[in-house]
Enzyme design. Structure first.
Site, PDB file in Angstrom:
ATOM      1  N   ASP A  98      -8.841  21.699  14.962  1.00  0.00           N
ATOM      2  CA  ASP A  98      -8.661  20.317  14.520  1.00  0.00           C
ATOM      3  C   ASP A  98      -9.767  19.991  13.524  1.00  0.00           C
ATOM      4  OD1 ASP A  98      -7.486  17.828  14.321  1.00  0.00           O
ATOM      5  OD2 ASP A  98      -7.816  17.264  16.404  1.00  0.00           O
ATOM      6  N   ASP A  99      -9.579  18.901  12.793  1.00  0.00           N
ATOM      7  CA  ASP A  99     -10.602  18.494  11.832  1.00  0.00           C
ATOM      8  C   ASP A  99     -11.780  17.827  12.524  1.00  0.00           C
ATOM      9  OD1 ASP A  99      -9.147  16.201  12.534  1.00  0.00           O
ATOM     10  OD2 ASP A  99      -8.986  15.442  10.491  1.00  0.00           O
ATOM     11  N   ASP A 102     -13.202  13.126  18.184  1.00  0.00           N
ATOM     12  CA  ASP A 102     -13.812  11.798  18.178  1.00  0.00           C
ATOM     13  C   ASP A 102     -14.198  11.422  19.606  1.00  0.00           C
ATOM     14  OD1 ASP A 102     -14.358   9.041  18.047  1.00  0.00           O
ATOM     15  OD2 ASP A 102     -12.904   8.705  16.473  1.00  0.00           O
TER      16      ASP A 102
END
Length: 164
Positions: A98-99, A102
């Site tokens: 994933d980028d 969070d």
């Protein structure tokens, strides 16, 4: 749209460098990955870069929506699951990409599907760090990362208000 106080804009060049750095770090693990499962949509770009660098040709997506308005994280919605053959042995030879992690909620949901997979992301915030195995850059929880695919070229306000 005004930028938050802690905006972290990332250019295409910077993202490519950071994704390659993630590939280098993963290559150093001396682990063989047979497939990548990228978490859409943010994981698509780093998965393409990492798949090239690590010569992984089998790429799958898992589609989880959590940001419905690009600002606030909402309920997790699984839009598309993972191919059953990749879930065998808990995803032991799978690399999940994933980028950003969070809050870690998305990674945690995917980890229930692939508990033995290796989770990697380019950027991580403190709440998400415990949910991934490998990442490159940590930013504060109150930083908003602007990815290159979400931006156009515009004027940026100076960090110090009234500078000039």
């Amino acid at each position: 749209m005004s930028l938050p106080d802690k905006a972290f804009p990332v250019s295409w060049d910077q993202f490519h460098r950071d994704a390659r750095a993630l590939a280098w770090r993963l290559a150093g693990l001396n682990q063989t990955f047979k497939a990548i499962v990228c978490i859409t949509r943010g994981g698509l770009v780093p998965a393409a870069i990492i798949s090239r660098e690590l010569n992984i040709r089998l790429i799958e997506t898992v589609c989880v929506a959590s940001y419905h308005d690009y600002v606030n994280q909402g309920d997790m919605v699984l839009l598309k699951g993972i191919a059953p053959e990749l879930m065998e042995n808990g995803g032991e030879t799978v690399l999940v990409v994933d980028d950003l992690t969070d809050t870690g909620k998305t990674a945690a949901q995917v980890r229930t599907m692939l508990p033995r997979a290796h989770f990697a992301c380019v950027y991580a915030k403190p709440k998400g760090v415990p949910t991934v195995d490998t990442f490159i850059t940590e930013v504060s929880q109150d930083t908003w990362i602007y990815f290159p695919w979400d931006m156009g070229f515009t004027y940026q306000e100076p960090i110090a208000k009234g500078a000039g």
